[in-house]
Design a protein around this motif. Structure first.
Motif, short mmCIF file in Angstrom:
data_model
loop_
_atom_site.label_atom_id
_atom_site.label_comp_id
_atom_site.label_asym_id
_atom_site.label_seq_id
_atom_site.Cartn_x
_atom_site.Cartn_y
_atom_site.Cartn_z
N ASN A 140 0.82 -1.21 0.00
CA ASN A 140 0.00 0.00 0.00
C ASN A 140 0.85 1.26 0.00
N ALA A 141 1.98 1.22 0.69
CA ALA A 141 2.86 2.38 0.70
C ALA A 141 3.40 2.66 -0.70
N ALA A 171 3.39 5.77 -5.72
CA ALA A 171 3.28 5.83 -7.17
C ALA A 171 2.20 6.81 -7.62
N TYR A 172 1.13 6.93 -6.85
CA TYR A 172 0.01 7.79 -7.24
C TYR A 172 0.09 9.18 -6.61
N ALA A 173 1.17 9.51 -5.94
CA ALA A 173 1.25 10.74 -5.14
C ALA A 173 1.11 12.00 -5.98
N PRO A 188 1.17 13.86 -10.27
CA PRO A 188 1.06 13.55 -11.71
C PRO A 188 2.35 12.98 -12.28
N ALA A 189 3.48 13.51 -11.82
CA ALA A 189 4.77 13.02 -12.35
C ALA A 189 5.03 11.59 -11.92
N SER A 190 4.74 11.26 -10.65
CA SER A 190 4.97 9.89 -10.19
C SER A 190 4.01 8.92 -10.86
N ARG A 191 2.77 9.35 -11.09
CA ARG A 191 1.82 8.48 -11.76
C ARG A 191 2.30 8.15 -13.18
N ALA A 192 2.78 9.17 -13.88
CA ALA A 192 3.25 8.96 -15.25
C ALA A 192 4.45 8.02 -15.29
N GLN A 193 5.26 8.04 -14.24
CA GLN A 193 6.50 7.26 -14.23
C GLN A 193 6.32 5.88 -13.63
N LEU A 194 5.47 5.74 -12.59
CA LEU A 194 5.45 4.52 -11.78
C LEU A 194 4.18 3.68 -11.88
N GLU A 242 -9.39 8.89 -15.32
CA GLU A 242 -8.05 9.18 -15.85
C GLU A 242 -7.15 7.96 -15.69
N VAL A 243 -7.13 7.40 -14.49
CA VAL A 243 -6.32 6.24 -14.21
C VAL A 243 -6.99 5.48 -13.06
N TYR A 244 -6.96 4.17 -13.13
CA TYR A 244 -7.51 3.34 -12.07
C TYR A 244 -6.48 3.18 -10.96
N LYS A 245 -6.93 3.35 -9.72
CA LYS A 245 -6.07 3.11 -8.56
C LYS A 245 -6.65 1.94 -7.78
N PRO A 246 -5.88 0.89 -7.57
CA PRO A 246 -6.42 -0.27 -6.85
C PRO A 246 -6.80 0.09 -5.42
N PRO A 247 -7.88 -0.48 -4.91
CA PRO A 247 -8.22 -0.26 -3.49
C PRO A 247 -7.08 -0.78 -2.61
#
Length: 872
Positions: A149-150, A155-157, A159-165, A180-185
């Motif tokens: 979870n961490a 990774a989702y913190a 926009p830049a981290s989402r694009a990269q991770l 825009e993007v799915y984030k797992p529960p």
């Protein structure tokens, strides 16, 4: 240079580190090396702080922490870095929630979710199982989940981290969900327990073929009458073959030679010993259409499991090989262990490599996404591996049900007992929630119902509600320091597995582990009777299990005189075991583990290179196992051909000469290998195909799927020892009275196929050579695995032009393994090599860039080469 010689030279180079370490130039066990002092990636904080170091060549992570919470937290973080999307799919498959993402576009996920919810557990039951874990394993699961979870939050913190991770697939799922993007529960400890249950039962279960057997029996008896039909059934579905290769040596003459009076048969097992007051009675089975429908429900479950596994790259397939060798049989006087699970080839693999280092804790090897502990590998003192056992630990019960009640009631020990209803809510993408109810009887989950006939079928699992114990047993391997520790770990296992052990003190061992039911005695199975362990059990209470086999009575072997132990899902020991040989080459005289034992027995002393190169031999066994059958059938072909000069032709002479000259080991480039493979396939078709010679063949039925080479061999050789009739039970002619003409006719069939261009049976997709020149027919395995065949989401994105897949290579998987490790142990050091195709990472970035470690082990795999494992 021959391929085999090249393999050995390559292995000699790869394993040179072994010789250097043995000469005193390597680190002592448990020492910290320069690589362990790398700067790495610092994650977590407080007691959960860890450093993740990845090797530069293949990206394999090693986690270092001063406290154990950090080890597990770092493992979760590193696993999420490599396999986050796969972890999400594995979680949803185990929890029955795939349809929440994909139900609107893939209805098979709805069906899979329903069967997962039917056969496994509610949240409350999962919580109870988690609460039952020992304290340290509960903490390991909790800290591992915190690491997962961490990483997701990291990774989702931004926009830049989402694009990269964030993996590419989550962006694609976002499009499907209009986000825009799915984030797992957030992941939970129950996800880990559910996945552990799924892995333990699916990779450690056997049996459940009772309805398939009954369907076959009813067909035979409708054609031949009760007695003769049952006799043919006994031939095709024998209870036990005492001449089969076994894992536990016991000093009897060589197995796998067809059986004889010189190979004494053990006493009949308890479950075949008739009780004094029981005359057996008669079976009262429902009409064949009811049985066939129940069998279809069960078969559809297996087919769906495979379909979902292949499509979404979640666990679905079991099978593995292993061998351990004592110092007295190795050239370097060290203990050796080989471990190789066979779980189906995917991109990414269902396996993941990890090395964990904490206080007095150093272990490494492979695990499966959403599992925190090493399943196969080694620590500073011992090495360990496992294969799936095939003993029966699950059986179908036929319930007599009154469906007019709510809930329905079933007859059990003279009473009408209400079924236990289990309500479910299934979330389906783009659709309203689906609510449905499943039922359980005292025997287990109900998987098929027929209200019109008042019948239901339930599946009884010996491990039901106890799979968490298997998780504990696997986890305890990591902390085992000696044979007693390891034996204690094995005693915890609830599902069926073969475990193999080697240590620095020179010990080797095998433990058959899991919960095996003790069956109620049955009457003489040479005659049709009510009680038959191969057929559905009566659910009325008359055919209940007597208990479970104690661990100390399971098959075990420690430091055998022969100096080695080998297994390829092999029969555990010469004692009788119930195994459902449902049209597969399981636990018969002819079995694919024989070549392993042959290679191990070939020399008094074997080098690490020779021991590792066994994989290059057995891995090229064709998918249909016709090469292990060659020593049995080819001599009969030669005898038949020599005895019938009228059958001789120049073309047949050429084929026979090549087969006679074949060493039955050489595969790649061997014309004889190609001819033998197709000859065995053609012989099976001539005997069991439409209009074949077996008594139950006709123009409307193809029974090749219910036939085995073992049945053909026993009928041909008139073997002794088969249970229940000692030899064949039926008074019928399986070869139509003319085996010689069948053999030669099958040879003609084989040559016709090889000279054409059609796909060749039993070759995983290889085709004919398109020439009548026999010398051009050298065995060439099909390149049946395209490593760019990704999970369903990535493949769909590629089809839509959203992702460009690079060329990742193609491989011939043949009978290879998904993870392969060779470990050499001495008093002072443990060395190991391994390979994990296609690679460590499954990460694809938002822009479609594949991780450099996505498929960087394919070349190693193709060339039977291995990379070093980090030292403990």
């Amino acid at each position: 240079m021959g391929r085999r010689a090249g393999v050995l030279i390559t292995l000699t180079t790869v394993l040179a580190v072994t010789a250097l370490t043995a000469a005193g130039l390597g680190p002592p066990a448990g020492a910290r090396t320069t690589s362990q002092a790398c700067a790495g990636e610092s994650v977590g904080s407080g007691t959960r702080q860890a450093t993740i170091c990845r090797d530069a060549r293949y990206g394999v992570p090693s986690v270092y922490a001063s406290r154990m919470p950090g080890v597990w937290f770092g493992t979760g973080w590193a696993q999420a870095e490599d396999r986050l999307f796969q972890i999400e799919l594995v979680r949803r498959n185990a929890r029955g929630s795939l349809a929440e993402l994909f139900g609107s576009v893939d209805s098979s996920t709805i069906d899979q979710d329903k069967q997962s919810l039917t056969l496994f557990y509610t949240d409350a039951e999962l919580q109870q199982q988690y609460d039952s874990l020992p304290h340290w394993t509960k903490d390991a699961v909790s800290d591992f989940v915190a690491g997962l979870n961490a990483y997701v939050d990291h990774a989702y913190a931004t926009p830049a981290s989402r694009a990269q991770l964030v993996p590419f697939q989550f962006w694609t799922v976002g499009l499907l969900r209009h986000e825009e993007v799915y984030k797992p529960p957030p992941f939970t400890v129950l996800d880990v327990i559910a996945n552990g249950n799924f892995l333990a039962r699916e990779f450690g279960g056997g049996g459940g073929s009772e309805l398939s057997n009954l369907s076959f029996l009813q067909f035979l008896q409708a054609r031949y009458g009760a007695a003769q039909g049952y006799a043919i059934f006994n031939d095709a579905r024998w209870v036990d073959d005492p001449t089969a290769p076994v894992t536990v040596p016991d000093g009897r003459p060589k197995y796998g030679v067809g059986g004889s009076r010189d190979n004494p048969v053990p006493p009949a097992p308890d479950f075949l010993t008739p009780p004094a007051s029981d005359n057996g009675g008669e079976r009262h089975d429902p009409p064949s259409d009811v049985v066939n429908n129940g069998e279809r429900d069960h078969a559809m479950r297996k087919a769906l499991l495979e379909w979902i596994g292949r499509r979404y790259h979640v666990p679905w397939k079991d099978g593995s090989n292993a061998w351990v060798v004592s110092p007295k049989k190795t050239t370097n006087d060290r203990t050796f262990l080989w471990g190789a699970p066979q779980e189906g080839f995917d991109s990414p693999s269902i396996d993941w490599e990890i090395y964990q280092h904490g206080p007095h804790f150093d272990v490494g090897g492979f695990t499966i996404p959403l599992a925190p502990v090493v399943l196969i590998g080694r620590n500073a003192d011992v090495a360990f591996t496992t294969t799936s056992e095939e003993t029966v630990d699950q059986q179908v019960y036929q319930e007599q049900v009154d469906f007019s009640h709510n809930p329905p009631t079933y007859r059990f020990r003279g009473a009408n007992v209400p079924m236990q209803p289990v309500p479910h809510v299934l979330k389906v993408a783009g659709q309203p929630d689906q609510t449905f109810v499943t039922y359980r009887t005292v025997h287990g989950p109900v998987f098929s119902t027929d209200p019109a006939h008042g019948i239901a079928y339930s599946m009884r699992f010996a491990s039901f509600g106890r799979e968490w114990q298997t998780f504990v047993g696997f986890a305890m391997q990591s902390t085992a320091h000696d044979l007693d520790d390891y034996r204690t770990a094995m005693s915890k296992i609830a599902t069926l597995h073969n475990f193999f052990y080697a240590d620095r003190r020179g010990n080797i061992a095998y433990f058959g582990a899991g919960l095996v039911p003790q069956l109620k005695p049955c009457p003489d199975l040479t005659k049709p009777r009510a009680c038959d362990p191969r057929l559905p059990h009566a659910g009325d209470g008359s055919q209940e299990w007597l208990g479970l086999v104690p661990f100390d009575q399971m098959p075990h072997a420690v430091n055998p005189k022969q100096g080695y132990l080998a297994n390829w899902n092999t029969k555990p020991s010469v004692a009788h075991y119930l195994q459902h040989n449902g049209g597969e080459e399981y636990w018969g005289t002819i079995y694919h583990s024989e070549p392993i034992a042959r290679d191990l027995a070939a020399s008094d002393k074997l080098s690490p290179e020779q021991l590792t190169a066994i994989e290059a031999d057995i891995g090229t066994i064709d998918d249909a196992d016709s090469r292990p059958a060659a020593p049995y059938f080819l001599p009969r072909l030669f005898q038949a051909y020599d005895a019938n000069p009228a059958l001789h032709t120049p073309r047949r002479d050429q084929a026979i000469h090549l087969l006679e000259a074949w060493d039955r080991r050489t595969t790649i480039g061997s014309v004889a290998m190609s001819i033998n493979t197709q000859w065995m396939q053609a012989l099976e078709r001539r005997v069991a195909g439409p209009n074949g010679t077996v008594p139950f063949a006709d123009s409307t039925h193809d029974f090749t799927g219910k036939m085995t080479f073992n049945l053909l061999w026993h009928a041909l050789d008139h073997t002794h020892g088969l249970v229940p009739c000692d030899t064949m039970c039926a008074t019928v002619e399986y070869f139509g009275g003319h085996p010689a003409s069948l053999f030669v006719g099958a040879l003609d069939d084989a040559m016709a196929l090889l000279s054409g261009t059609a796909e060749l049976p039993g070759t995983q997709g290889a085709h004919g050579f398109g020439t009548t020149d026999i010398t051009k027919w050298g065995w060439t395995p099909a390149l049946n695995k395209d490593w760019a065949d990704l999970d369903a989401v990535a493949n769909t994105a590629a089809d839509l032009g959203l992702l460009t897949k690079p060329s990742l290579g193609r491989s011939a998987t043949q009978n290879r393994s998904t993870w392969m490790q060779a470990i050499d142990l001495s008093r002072s050091v443990i060395d190991g090599v391994a390979v994990l195709p296609p690679g460590e990472s499954g990460f694809i970035a938002k822009d479609g860039t594949f991780s450099p470690h996505f498929a960087d082990q394919v070349t190693l795999f193709d060339q039977f080469r291995y990379k070093p494992m980090p030292p403990p």
